[in-house]
Design a protein around this motif. Sequence first.
Motif, mmCIF file in Angstrom:
data_model
loop_
_atom_site.group_PDB
_atom_site.id
_atom_site.type_symbol
_atom_site.label_atom_id
_atom_site.label_comp_id
_atom_site.label_asym_id
_atom_site.label_seq_id
_atom_site.Cartn_x
_atom_site.Cartn_y
_atom_site.Cartn_z
ATOM 1 N N ASP A 1 0.380 4.070 0.671
ATOM 2 C CA ASP A 1 1.346 3.890 -0.335
ATOM 3 C C ASP A 1 2.485 3.151 -0.161
ATOM 4 O O ASP A 1 3.187 2.419 -0.663
ATOM 5 C CB ASP A 1 1.535 5.084 -1.282
ATOM 6 N N GLU A 2 3.268 3.575 1.075
ATOM 7 C CA GLU A 2 4.479 3.290 1.471
ATOM 8 C C GLU A 2 4.431 1.599 1.635
ATOM 9 O O GLU A 2 5.512 0.984 1.453
ATOM 10 C CB GLU A 2 5.259 3.886 2.590
ATOM 11 N N ASN B 1 6.489 -0.821 -1.858
ATOM 12 C CA ASN B 1 7.964 -1.242 -1.524
ATOM 13 C C ASN B 1 8.182 -2.624 -1.767
ATOM 14 O O ASN B 1 9.377 -3.089 -1.628
ATOM 15 C CB ASN B 1 8.275 -0.666 -0.167
ATOM 16 N N LEU C 1 6.354 3.980 8.472
ATOM 17 C CA LEU C 1 5.375 4.859 7.955
ATOM 18 C C LEU C 1 6.048 6.245 8.057
ATOM 19 O O LEU C 1 6.551 6.408 9.120
ATOM 20 C CB LEU C 1 4.029 4.450 8.651
ATOM 21 N N PRO C 2 5.612 7.062 7.058
ATOM 22 C CA PRO C 2 6.251 8.425 7.282
ATOM 23 C C PRO C 2 5.592 9.413 8.215
ATOM 24 O O PRO C 2 6.225 10.248 8.961
ATOM 25 C CB PRO C 2 5.855 9.144 5.859
#
Length: 201
Positions: free
Chosen positions: A12-13, A17, A114-115
């Motif tokens: 999703d990131e 964005n 990315l997280p």
Amino acid sequence: MGAREDLLAIPDEVLRNGSIAQAVLVHMDFRETPKRWWGGFGDMQTGGHLWEGVGDLIAISEISTAYQVSAEAVTFTVAATPEMLALALAAKARVRDRAVTVYSQLFAVEDVALPEGGTVQRGQPIGSPMALFSGTMQRMPWSAEGPTSRTVQVEAEGLFFRRNMAPRGRWTDTDQRARFGNDRGFERIPLYVGGYETRWR
């Protein structure tokens, strides 16, 4: 993996964005010299293939993306390089009825962290190419106006074009010979497309 699953696998990131763009990829299966290109600059590696960047040298007519069976045609206007002119002149043998596929490819326009760690680099393809149009190449008409203005087009028919027509239902030399052996009644038909003038001496 299908297109839906491929899209769902994108983090999703990356999707949310606003740093994603879309590129058009095209595979033209010319006899002996198939080509893979995309409408940007530089080469792109995606879908297991290397796609040559052609910038604005090739334009594509509008493609309908409605969720329905379509027989719409697509026209490619390409730079009149010596290679493309040679293909146009030999279109019947190397181009006609050969496959062409147009894809949509997502790619990043800026770096995205990315997280879970790692980074999606600027210009990196995201997901796999998704097919927008599949068909067969037909005529390659070309024109020249002086030494510097030359255009070549590749006309492509969708897979459902004339799907309901009876076999050998076209007024072409190939179909006529298939119906009646050595009948040469249609062999000059291509000469009359777009106008033809006979000079008598």
